[in-house]
Write an enzyme that holds these catalytic residues in place. Sequence first.
Site, PDB file in Angstrom:
ATOM      1  N   GLY A 109      48.538  42.194  19.489  1.00 51.80           N
ATOM      2  CA  GLY A 109      48.250  41.233  20.546  1.00 51.80           C
ATOM      3  C   GLY A 109      47.801  41.949  21.806  1.00 51.80           C
TER       4      GLY A 109
ATOM      5  N   GLN B  94      45.985  43.138  30.742  1.00 55.56           N
ATOM      6  CA  GLN B  94      46.136  44.514  30.242  1.00 55.56           C
ATOM      7  C   GLN B  94      44.822  45.302  30.298  1.00 55.56           C
ATOM      8  OE1 GLN B  94      48.384  43.159  26.492  1.00 55.56           O
ATOM      9  NE2 GLN B  94      49.239  45.167  26.920  1.00 55.56           N
TER      10      GLN B  94
ATOM     11  N   HIS C 183      52.701  38.034  29.569  1.00 55.36           N
ATOM     12  CA  HIS C 183      51.790  38.904  30.321  1.00 55.36           C
ATOM     13  C   HIS C 183      51.004  38.105  31.364  1.00 55.36           C
ATOM     14  CE1 HIS C 183      51.850  42.988  28.728  1.00 55.36           C
ATOM     15  NE2 HIS C 183      51.819  42.561  27.481  1.00 55.36           N
TER      16      HIS C 183
ATOM     17  N   CYS D 171      54.493  47.383  23.346  1.00 56.47           N
ATOM     18  CA  CYS D 171      53.403  46.841  24.154  1.00 56.47           C
ATOM     19  C   CYS D 171      52.357  47.933  24.330  1.00 56.47           C
ATOM     20  CB  CYS D 171      53.951  46.410  25.516  1.00 56.47           C
ATOM     21  SG  CYS D 171      52.704  45.701  26.600  1.00 56.47           S
ATOM     22  N   LEU D 172      51.084  47.569  24.207  1.00 56.92           N
ATOM     23  CA  LEU D 172      50.025  48.575  24.351  1.00 56.92           C
ATOM     24  C   LEU D 172      49.985  49.151  25.768  1.00 56.92           C
ATOM     25  CD1 LEU D 172      47.149  46.923  22.265  1.00 56.92           C
ATOM     26  CD2 LEU D 172      48.647  48.808  21.598  1.00 56.92           C
TER      27      LEU D 172
ATOM     28  N   HIS E  96      55.220  36.956  23.815  1.00 57.28           N
ATOM     29  CA  HIS E  96      55.047  38.225  24.535  1.00 57.28           C
ATOM     30  C   HIS E  96      53.720  38.218  25.308  1.00 57.28           C
ATOM     31  CE1 HIS E  96      55.135  42.862  24.493  1.00 57.28           C
ATOM     32  NE2 HIS E  96      53.919  42.571  24.899  1.00 57.28           N
ATOM     33  N   GLU E  97      52.657  37.735  24.655  1.00 56.18           N
ATOM     34  CA  GLU E  97      51.337  37.736  25.310  1.00 56.18           C
ATOM     35  C   GLU E  97      51.272  36.710  26.436  1.00 56.18           C
ATOM     36  OE1 GLU E  97      49.704  40.278  24.705  1.00 56.18           O
ATOM     37  OE2 GLU E  97      50.698  40.796  22.840  1.00 56.18           O
TER      38      GLU E  97
HETATM   39 NI    NI Z   1      52.305  43.638  25.742  1.00 58.19          NI
END
Ligand code: NI
Length: 172
Positions: A45, A50, A139, A93-94, A135-136
């Site tokens: 995701g 991000q 963000h 998380c990226l 989670h997304e």
């Molecule tokens: Ni994340």
Amino acid sequence: MKRPILIHPDPRLKKLCEPVAEITPEIAQLAEDMLETMYDAPGVGLAAPQIGVTKRVIVLDCSKEQDARRPLAMVNPEVVWESEDLSRYEEGCLSIPEQYAEVARPAEVRVRWLGLDGAVQEEQFAGLWATCVQHEIDHLNGKLFIDFLGPLKRQMITRKMEKLKRERARQA
Ligand code: NI
């Protein structure tokens, strides 16, 4: 086009993102770039902030096999229903590479969003999909999975990320 992923801490990851007024070619391109960036990472995701775009756009694909890809792009996603029972997943998380922690969230959620074709869609998610979509969406509200952790654990991870960013800056 692949875009660079911001690493925590970064003020752009803490912003409340703006709703998208209409699906334009720019929004479609943004979603396409986000999918490419997510698959390349690889991740399941990615949210627009991000890559430094503070708009309410997320992409996800929690399918397991490469040949069964299910890329989903959601504009202005919102949770319209959540289950009372929770499930715990080891989240990552990226924007917080190589750090993982268990987070409890509703096990199932129903999400409404605008598709890239401009149509409103609604779907119920369970398992990893449910965790990932929550989670997304977090963000988009400036919230990271480490915000669910205690202050000590959060600070420890933030310090590691600051160190990682210093190292990367030196190598650049
Ligand atoms: Ni994340």
